[in-house]
Design an enzyme around this catalytic site. Structure first.
Site, PDB file in Angstrom:
ATOM      1  N   HIS A  16     -32.760-105.870 -48.817  1.00 58.81           N
ATOM      2  CA  HIS A  16     -33.229-104.583 -48.172  1.00 58.81           C
ATOM      3  C   HIS A  16     -32.874-105.098 -46.717  1.00 58.81           C
ATOM      4  CE1 HIS A  16     -36.433-104.443 -51.660  1.00 58.81           C
ATOM      5  NE2 HIS A  16     -35.439-103.492 -51.892  1.00 58.81           N
ATOM      6  N   LYS A  40     -47.531 -96.640 -60.831  1.00 59.07           N
ATOM      7  CA  LYS A  40     -46.529 -97.751 -60.868  1.00 59.07           C
ATOM      8  C   LYS A  40     -47.258 -98.970 -60.474  1.00 59.07           C
ATOM      9  CE  LYS A  40     -41.865 -99.133 -60.082  1.00 59.07           C
ATOM     10  NZ  LYS A  40     -40.591 -98.961 -59.482  1.00 59.07           N
ATOM     11  N   ARG A  90     -25.802-103.742 -55.510  1.00 60.91           N
ATOM     12  CA  ARG A  90     -25.686-105.085 -55.781  1.00 60.91           C
ATOM     13  C   ARG A  90     -24.483-105.516 -56.670  1.00 60.91           C
ATOM     14  NH1 ARG A  90     -31.777-105.878 -57.185  1.00 60.91           N
ATOM     15  NH2 ARG A  90     -31.053-104.086 -58.317  1.00 60.91           N
ATOM     16  N   SER A 128     -36.596-107.625 -55.895  1.00 59.93           N
ATOM     17  CA  SER A 128     -38.029-107.908 -55.692  1.00 59.93           C
ATOM     18  C   SER A 128     -38.625-108.217 -56.970  1.00 59.93           C
ATOM     19  CB  SER A 128     -38.763-106.468 -55.290  1.00 59.93           C
ATOM     20  OG  SER A 128     -38.075-105.856 -54.204  1.00 59.93           O
TER      21      SER A 128
HETATM   22  O1  PNS Z   1     -36.462 -99.380 -54.674  1.00 67.48           O
HETATM   23  P1  PNS Z   1     -36.620 -98.658 -55.934  1.00 67.48           P
HETATM   24  O2  PNS Z   1     -37.602 -98.717 -56.962  1.00 67.48           O
HETATM   25  O3  PNS Z   1     -35.235 -98.874 -56.568  1.00 67.48           O
HETATM   26  O4  PNS Z   1     -36.548 -97.165 -55.564  1.00 67.48           O
HETATM   27  C1  PNS Z   1     -36.325 -96.128 -56.278  1.00 67.48           C
HETATM   28  C2  PNS Z   1     -36.695 -94.602 -55.478  1.00 67.48           C
HETATM   29  C3  PNS Z   1     -37.997 -94.820 -54.969  1.00 67.48           C
HETATM   30  C4  PNS Z   1     -35.561 -94.483 -54.671  1.00 67.48           C
HETATM   31  C5  PNS Z   1     -36.742 -93.586 -56.833  1.00 67.48           C
HETATM   32  O5  PNS Z   1     -37.528 -93.830 -57.861  1.00 67.48           O
HETATM   33  C6  PNS Z   1     -37.113 -92.364 -56.142  1.00 67.48           C
HETATM   34  O6  PNS Z   1     -36.489 -91.698 -55.353  1.00 67.48           O
HETATM   35  N1  PNS Z   1     -38.606 -91.940 -56.502  1.00 67.48           N
HETATM   36  C7  PNS Z   1     -39.317 -90.682 -55.783  1.00 67.48           C
HETATM   37  C8  PNS Z   1     -39.431 -89.659 -57.140  1.00 67.48           C
HETATM   38  C9  PNS Z   1     -38.029 -88.877 -57.174  1.00 67.48           C
HETATM   39  O7  PNS Z   1     -37.574 -88.107 -56.454  1.00 67.48           O
HETATM   40  N2  PNS Z   1     -37.455 -88.737 -58.623  1.00 67.48           N
HETATM   41  C10 PNS Z   1     -36.227 -88.243 -58.688  1.00 67.48           C
HETATM   42  C11 PNS Z   1     -34.996 -89.183 -58.576  1.00 67.48           C
HETATM   43  S1  PNS Z   1     -35.279 -90.456 -59.745  1.00 67.48           S
END
Ligand code: PNS
Length: 160
Positions: A16, A40, A90, A128
């Protein structure tokens, strides 16, 4: 230009950090948006995540803000008057998921854009999830996470 870097950051890793530092080379500022998702299960709570990210990125001063968001990312973007999001890639395996969420976000917010930064090779295997597993089993993650995060992991999983 300002962009939002959203994620779970459970915990914030060198992967990150690499993405934020490289994004700051092309952008004026970055808002780190920590997902607040009570359904979660996470190792760190929201306050711990925010505190650690602040500590790691304090040297960038007001070029980096750390905030939390819940609900839809596109709603948070609109609230912050920003339509650009940063994500790290990645490997090819990240592409399908990122492509799907990009398309969905774009459906909901037509101006929405994602800037993808490719992980450096030394960070391309870090996640993570892997960090948490190794730390919980007594392995060293000092080379994969910032010092402050390593100290917090040692506090949670002591005696290693
Ligand atoms: O670090 P991560 O877990 O890969 O991040 C994922 C994240 C937070 C970017 C994604 O889950 C997100 O945007 N969640 C908020 C809910 C949302 O907008 N969902 C619609 C798109 S999946």
């Amino acid at each position: 230009m300002r962009a939002i870097y959203p994620g779970s950051f459970d915990p914030f890793t060198n992967g990150h950090l690499d993405i934020v530092e490289r994004a700051l080379k092309v952008l004026d500022s970055v808002v780190i948006a920590v997902l607040n998702n009570s359904s979660k299960k996470s190792l760190l709570n929201l306050e711990q995540k925010i505190e650690l990210i602040h500590e790691v990125l304090q040297k960038y001063g007001n070029r980096v803000e750390v905030e939390s968001f819940s609900g839809l990312l596109v709603d948070f973007c609109q609230k912050k008057n920003t339509y650009v999001v940063i994500r790290g890639l990645r490997a090819v395996s990240d592409f399908d998921y990122e492509h799907a969420i990009f398309l969905m976000n774009r459906k909901m917010y037509p101006e929405f854009e994602t800037l993808f930064f490719m992980s450096s090779s030394e960070n391309s295997f870090i996640s993570s999830t892997i960090i948490k597993e190794v730390a919980s089993l007594g392995g060293k993650v000092i080379d994969q996470v910032p010092d402050a995060v390593n100290r917090k992991l040692l506090e949670i999983y002591p005696g290693k």
